[in-house]
Design an enzyme around this catalytic site. Structure first.
Site, PDB file in Angstrom:
ATOM      1  N   SER A 125       1.695  -7.688  -0.634  1.00 37.30           N
ATOM      2  CA  SER A 125       2.461  -8.643   0.190  1.00 37.30           C
ATOM      3  C   SER A 125       1.729  -9.944   0.496  1.00 37.30           C
ATOM      4  O   SER A 125       2.352 -10.922   0.905  1.00 37.30           O
ATOM      5  CB  SER A 125       2.913  -7.982   1.489  1.00 37.30           C
ATOM      6  OG  SER A 125       1.830  -7.872   2.404  1.00 37.30           O
ATOM      7  N   THR A 166       0.819  -1.220   0.000  1.00 34.54           N
ATOM      8  CA  THR A 166       0.000   0.000   0.000  1.00 34.54           C
ATOM      9  C   THR A 166       0.839   1.249   0.000  1.00 34.54           C
ATOM     10  O   THR A 166       0.456   2.273  -0.574  1.00 34.54           O
ATOM     11  CB  THR A 166      -0.931  -0.004   1.241  1.00 34.54           C
ATOM     12  OG1 THR A 166      -1.790  -1.125   1.137  1.00 34.54           O
ATOM     13  CG2 THR A 166      -1.745   1.259   1.350  1.00 34.54           C
ATOM     14  N   THR A 172       1.544  -4.375   4.216  1.00 37.94           N
ATOM     15  CA  THR A 172       1.405  -4.639   5.667  1.00 37.94           C
ATOM     16  C   THR A 172       0.842  -6.028   5.958  1.00 37.94           C
ATOM     17  O   THR A 172       0.988  -6.527   7.056  1.00 37.94           O
ATOM     18  CB  THR A 172       0.470  -3.597   6.306  1.00 37.94           C
ATOM     19  OG1 THR A 172      -0.806  -3.654   5.657  1.00 37.94           O
ATOM     20  CG2 THR A 172       1.058  -2.208   6.196  1.00 37.94           C
ATOM     21  N   ASP A 173       0.212  -6.666   4.974  1.00 34.95           N
ATOM     22  CA  ASP A 173      -0.438  -7.950   5.261  1.00 34.95           C
ATOM     23  C   ASP A 173       0.528  -9.006   5.781  1.00 34.95           C
ATOM     24  O   ASP A 173       0.208  -9.723   6.721  1.00 34.95           O
ATOM     25  CB  ASP A 173      -1.146  -8.498   4.013  1.00 34.95           C
ATOM     26  CG  ASP A 173      -2.443  -7.751   3.729  1.00 34.95           C
ATOM     27  OD1 ASP A 173      -3.180  -8.160   2.813  1.00 34.95           O
ATOM     28  OD2 ASP A 173      -2.701  -6.741   4.426  1.00 34.95           O
ATOM     29  N   TYR A 202      -7.973   1.051  -3.152  1.00 37.95           N
ATOM     30  CA  TYR A 202      -6.840   1.495  -3.971  1.00 37.95           C
ATOM     31  C   TYR A 202      -6.214   0.262  -4.584  1.00 37.95           C
ATOM     32  O   TYR A 202      -6.590  -0.874  -4.281  1.00 37.95           O
ATOM     33  CB  TYR A 202      -5.800   2.218  -3.094  1.00 37.95           C
ATOM     34  CG  TYR A 202      -5.364   1.354  -1.937  1.00 37.95           C
ATOM     35  CD1 TYR A 202      -6.004   1.457  -0.699  1.00 37.95           C
ATOM     36  CD2 TYR A 202      -4.378   0.387  -2.082  1.00 37.95           C
ATOM     37  CE1 TYR A 202      -5.649   0.639   0.360  1.00 37.95           C
ATOM     38  CE2 TYR A 202      -4.013  -0.435  -1.019  1.00 37.95           C
ATOM     39  CZ  TYR A 202      -4.660  -0.305   0.199  1.00 37.95           C
ATOM     40  OH  TYR A 202      -4.323  -1.132   1.252  1.00 37.95           O
ATOM     41  N   GLU A 249      -2.688 -28.689  29.006  1.00 36.15           N
ATOM     42  CA  GLU A 249      -3.860 -29.531  28.685  1.00 36.15           C
ATOM     43  C   GLU A 249      -3.522 -30.611  27.660  1.00 36.15           C
ATOM     44  O   GLU A 249      -4.298 -31.533  27.431  1.00 36.15           O
ATOM     45  CB  GLU A 249      -4.983 -28.650  28.111  1.00 36.15           C
ATOM     46  CG  GLU A 249      -5.612 -27.701  29.119  1.00 36.15           C
ATOM     47  CD  GLU A 249      -6.755 -26.929  28.484  1.00 36.15           C
ATOM     48  OE1 GLU A 249      -6.576 -25.725  28.237  1.00 36.15           O
ATOM     49  OE2 GLU A 249      -7.805 -27.536  28.211  1.00 36.15           O
ATOM     50  N   LYS A 264       0.270  -7.320  12.676  1.00 37.93           N
ATOM     51  CA  LYS A 264      -0.797  -6.464  12.148  1.00 37.93           C
ATOM     52  C   LYS A 264      -2.067  -6.882  12.875  1.00 37.93           C
ATOM     53  O   LYS A 264      -2.627  -7.937  12.624  1.00 37.93           O
ATOM     54  CB  LYS A 264      -0.941  -6.632  10.646  1.00 37.93           C
ATOM     55  CG  LYS A 264      -2.003  -5.706  10.031  1.00 37.93           C
ATOM     56  CD  LYS A 264      -2.046  -5.810   8.522  1.00 37.93           C
ATOM     57  CE  LYS A 264      -3.076  -4.867   7.920  1.00 37.93           C
ATOM     58  NZ  LYS A 264      -3.121  -4.957   6.426  1.00 37.93           N
TER      59      LYS A 264
HETATM   60  N1  DGL Z   1      -2.495  -5.888  -0.323  1.00 40.51           N
HETATM   61  C1  DGL Z   1      -2.009  -5.512   0.996  1.00 40.51           C
HETATM   62  C2  DGL Z   1      -0.494  -5.711   1.068  1.00 40.51           C
HETATM   63  O1  DGL Z   1       0.194  -5.472   0.075  1.00 40.51           O
HETATM   64  C3  DGL Z   1      -2.329  -4.092   1.278  1.00 40.51           C
HETATM   65  C4  DGL Z   1      -2.090  -3.753   2.689  1.00 40.51           C
HETATM   66  C5  DGL Z   1      -0.955  -2.784   2.874  1.00 40.51           C
HETATM   67  O2  DGL Z   1       0.106  -2.843   2.222  1.00 40.51           O
HETATM   68  O3  DGL Z   1      -1.140  -1.973   3.769  1.00 40.51           O
HETATM   69  O4  DGL Z   1      -0.009  -6.109   2.139  1.00 40.51           O
END
Ligand code: DGL
Length: 356
Positions: free
Chosen positions: A85, A38, A118-119, A52, A313, A191
């Site tokens: 990602s 992103t 971020t993923d 986006y 457990e 995340k």
């Molecule tokens: N498609 C997600 C990624 O590339 C978008 C999320 C991001 O980058 O914030 O991880």
């Protein structure tokens, strides 16, 4: 009007002071490795903060969009990938880590920033922390909004990432993630929220904050990383298959059997609560273990300050299982892949999960 002029003069004076100070001190050399996400995204209009296309803007444009970078470091960029990602594969991890490792050995590189979606940012950052042997700062940044959106967070995240990557006081802390003014360890950060700029959290708290070009540290990592790691990316050219099976009510063994049949060397069991295993699944997991596939117990309830307890457990000793301790399933997968490049012994695997 007079107030605005005075404020403008004050802002200009402070940025001049920073640049003079940087010149006097000799600015650090920081390399930005761009992979997409992103932070390189573009939306249709300024109101589109969550709609986006990721991985559109090239690294040179990202750098050009932050003129103040020149005040804190000598920066140059490389476009390693241009992908969202969620599409990262093990091959991407290996290629990126090898590039980071090579750059970290260069005398003209003081720190490295990786821009990333971020993923899966937390997985890549942890992989870098476990495999790149350097004391130089490695900082992974991303953004939750594309640069085209109002209050986009990518510019400041990247600026802050370069500040940390170029800072002597950031050396020796392992790979870090800088998002939303916060400096987290690659090991702990996850995340935790999918559409807010305050998305990244560490169950054990951040290392510190970066504010207006200065780092403020409050704790140090205690787990092994970088130069203290037994995993070296320069000697790793492939990663074993480790898969993740998510637990829930009405659990069954279908996914586990399929993963084992497909050649997984370990399965991360994402248990309920303390990594619990449904009674109706235990026999299959024992069969799978007997076939040579490791079972590593993580939990759905992670990143909130708990961990999976061994032999609580579930009789882990009796079943020859491993526990992932406080690592969430995706982090456990990263560590398990690396551990299995070294050993297939359960006790050794468990040691590795205690130490990293
Ligand atoms: N498609 C997600 C990624 O590339 C978008 C999320 C991001 O980058 O914030 O991880």
């Amino acid at each position: 009007m007079r107030f605005c002029t005075l404020k403008l003069v004050a802002v200009l004076a402070s940025s001049l002071l920073i640049s003079v100070a940087a010149l006097a001190q000799g600015k650090p050399n920081v390399v930005i490795l761009a992979t997409g996400g992103t932070i390189a995204g573009a939306g249709a209009d300024a109101a589109s903060s969550a709609t986006y296309q990721a991985a559109k803007v090239p690294v040179d444009k990202l750098i050009a969009g932050i003129p103040d970078l020149k005040n804190v470091a000598e920066v140059r960029g490389e476009q390693v990938f241009q992908i969202a990602s969620e599409s990262f594969t093990n091959e991407h991890l290996l290629r990126l880590a090898k590039r980071v490792s090579a750059l970290s050995k260069q005398a003209d590189v003081d720190g490295i920033v990786v821009t990333h979606g971020t993923d899966t940012l937390e997985e890549t950052a942890y992989f870098l922390s476990l495999t790149v042997h350097t004391d130089k700062p490695i900082v992974v940044v991303g953004s939750m909004r594309p640069g085209t959106a109002m209050s986009a967070d990518g510019l400041l995240n990247l600026y802050n990432g370069v500040v940390v990557a170029g800072a002597k006081d950031a050396r020796g802390k392992g790979a870090m993630v800088v998002m939303n003014d916060q400096i987290d360890t690659a090991r702990d950060v996850v995340k935790a929220i999918n559409i807010k700029t305050e998305a990244f959290k560490s169950a054990w708290g951040p290392l510190g904050l970066v504010v207006e070009g200065k780092n403020y540290w409050f704790r140090a990592p205690v787990k092994r990383h970088t130069n203290g790691s037994e995993f070296d990316i320069d000697t790793i050219n492939s990663l074993p298959s480790v898969e993740i099976a998510y637990g829930s009510g009405n659990a069954n063994d279908t996914a586990y059997k399929a993963f084992a049949a497909a050649g997984a060397k370990a399965i991360i069991h994402v248990g309920t609560g303390n990594g619990s295993v449904a009674g109706q699944v235990v026999a299959s997991l024992q069969e799978i273990r007997k076939s040579g596939v490791h079972i590593i117990r993580s939990s759905r309830v992670m990143n909130q300050g708990g961990f999976v307890l061994r032999n609580a457990e579930q009789p882990d000793d009796k079943y020859d299982w491993v526990v992932a301790h406080d690592l969430n399933p995706q982090k456990a997968r990263i560590l398990a892949m690396l551990a299995l490049t070294k050993t297939n012994d359960t006790k050794e695997l468990q040691r590795i999960f205690w130490e990293y």
